[in-house]
Enzyme design. Structure first.
Site, mmCIF file in Angstrom:
data_model
loop_
_atom_site.group_PDB
_atom_site.id
_atom_site.type_symbol
_atom_site.label_atom_id
_atom_site.label_comp_id
_atom_site.label_asym_id
_atom_site.label_seq_id
_atom_site.Cartn_x
_atom_site.Cartn_y
_atom_site.Cartn_z
ATOM 1 N N GLY A 167 0.789 -1.223 0.000
ATOM 2 C CA GLY A 167 0.000 0.000 0.000
ATOM 3 C C GLY A 167 0.821 1.272 0.000
ATOM 4 O O GLY A 167 1.995 1.289 -0.382
ATOM 5 N N CYS A 168 0.184 2.350 0.458
ATOM 6 C CA CYS A 168 0.767 3.689 0.328
ATOM 7 C C CYS A 168 2.032 3.894 1.149
ATOM 8 O O CYS A 168 2.826 4.783 0.851
ATOM 9 C CB CYS A 168 -0.268 4.744 0.728
ATOM 10 N N ASN A 169 2.243 3.085 2.178
ATOM 11 C CA ASN A 169 3.443 3.227 2.992
ATOM 12 C C ASN A 169 4.658 2.552 2.365
ATOM 13 O O ASN A 169 5.796 2.764 2.803
ATOM 14 C CB ASN A 169 3.234 2.636 4.384
ATOM 15 N N ALA A 170 4.460 1.745 1.320
ATOM 16 C CA ALA A 170 5.479 0.800 0.859
ATOM 17 C C ALA A 170 6.736 1.446 0.301
ATOM 18 O O ALA A 170 7.797 0.822 0.280
ATOM 19 C CB ALA A 170 4.888 -0.145 -0.185
ATOM 20 N N MET A 374 2.026 6.619 5.101
ATOM 21 C CA MET A 374 1.017 5.882 5.862
ATOM 22 C C MET A 374 0.295 4.928 4.926
ATOM 23 O O MET A 374 0.167 5.200 3.741
ATOM 24 C CB MET A 374 -0.028 6.821 6.473
#
Length: 387
Positions: A167-170, A374
């Site tokens: 996801g967006c934290n990756a 995040m």
């Protein structure tokens, strides 16, 4: 990964304008090489839409749904929507069509972002020794890294890795791993490439659940290049433009593990993304915890951080982070600008912001920055960097 903080007297030297906060640094750990960022590049898909244009394309008339789009602080996003029918509306795509779209867009954007990054770094494809590809908008086997190596003619012996589904934290998870690889291979070029074809995760309906997602995400790819070398004296003739990557800190919020997810929707017979409306406040409440952990043992305070590069997760997410960390609107100007111009481009968002800071050319030797992302988990990832 943790990297030394060099003694202040070696760092400061006679650099004009060096900040007093450097004198509070405490050295810990021992390593002779320092991974640093040497280039960044980004790419988007060719077609962009205003929020009103997306609403019209989806045939959405519900006032509540329209308000989600129009109050998102997003002006335009790059999207690749299905063709319009005779009435100008877009029909839903099958999961197979969406997977094909992901592969096509990720390859096109990824190749463009990679080339832009290497150009900024003054390097060639032949210099690349490790390629790490990040994506959450589709699944490929072999992974995107292998497809890009074939597509671009990169050396077949190039080391590679793929991070899928985080996801967006990756992007920061990948940066952490690749910084370790770079440290273990001094002088060799490594690249993290985030390629997110968010159009391949679009559900064409007018429900409120879908609206929260459809109002937010856009297509985008961003790449960042790393090389580990011996850190020069700040301000010296060999001082690099990009910052050294010093330290990482993570925080997962297990009680919110289902608050952000991309899973199979049996009614739609396709994957569907879900965002809990409370997630901005959950993330905001934990931002202070993870940043304080990041700065622990460094002698730095939050007020010593000159540059904040925060994931463009959405207006409420940004506002929650600003309030909980005591930041100014100037601190998150690039985060807000990326959201306005591109929407949330998932794992590469923070690199879009870093690219804007790099172009702005306002950083000075000795200044510190915090990168923050995040995503699902729910997770907050952070990194401390120093120019």
């Amino acid at each position: 990964m943790t990297v030394d903080f060099a003694p202040p007297e070696r760092l400061l030297g006679e650099v004009p304008g060096a900040e007093l906060h450097n004198t509070r640094l405490t050295a810990y750990g021992r390593t002779s090489v320092h991974p640093r960022i040497v280039g960044v590049g980004s790419a988007v898909t060719p077609t962009s839409y205003t929020q009103r244009e997306v609403l019209d394309a989806c045939g959405i008339s519900d006032p509540k749904v329209r308000s989600v789009f129009l109050n998102s602080a997003i002006e335009r996003r790059n999207l690749t929507l299905p063709p319009a029918d005779a009435d100008g509306l877009r029909a839903p795509e099958s999961q197979g069509d969406l997977l094909d779209k992901h592969k096509t867009l990720a390859l096109e954007m990824g190749a463009e972002a990679l080339r832009a990054c290497l150009k900024r770094a003054g390097r060639e494809l032949s210099d690349l020794r490790h390629l790490c590809c990040v994506t959450s908008t589709g699944f490929l086997t072999p992974g995107l890294s292998a497809l890009l190596i074939r597509e671009l003619g990169i050396d077949r012996h190039c080391s590679r890795s793929d991070i899928v589904g985080m996801g967006c934290n990756a992007g920061l998870n990948a940066l952490n791993v690749v910084a370790g690889w770079a440290t273990a291979h001094p002088g060799e070029l490594a690249v993290v490439l985030c390629a997110e074809a968010c159009s391949a995760a679009y559900a064409m309906d007018s429900t409120m659940r879908t609206a929260v997602v459809n109002s937010l995400f856009g297509d985008g790819a961003a790449a960042v290049a790393l090389v580990a070398d011996r850190a020069p004296v700040l301000g010296g003739p060999d001082a690099p433009r990009g910052p050294s990557v010093l330290k990482f800190a993570s925080c997962i919020i297990p009680e919110a593990v289902d608050a952000m997810r991309y899973d199979w929707d049996r009614s739609l017979e396709r994957f569907s993304f879900f965002l809990d409306p409370q997630i901005p406040y959950v993330v905001g409440a934990h931002a202070e915890l993870v940043v304080d952990r990041l700065l622990a043992g460094t002698g730095l305070r939050r007020s010593d951080i000159r540059h904040w590069l925060v994931h463009s997760g959405g207006k409420k997410v940004i506002d929650a982070v600003v309030v909980n960390l005591g930041l100014t609107r100037h601190d998150v100007r690039h985060t807000v600008g990326v959201l306005r111009d591109h929407g949330n481009v998932s794992s590469g968002s923070f690199l879009f912001s870093y690219e804007r800071l790099d172009v702005e050319a306002v950083t000075r030797p000795g200044e510190y920055g915090v990168l923050m992302t995040m995503g699902p988990g729910s997770t907050i990832e952070t990194a401390l960097v120093r120019w």
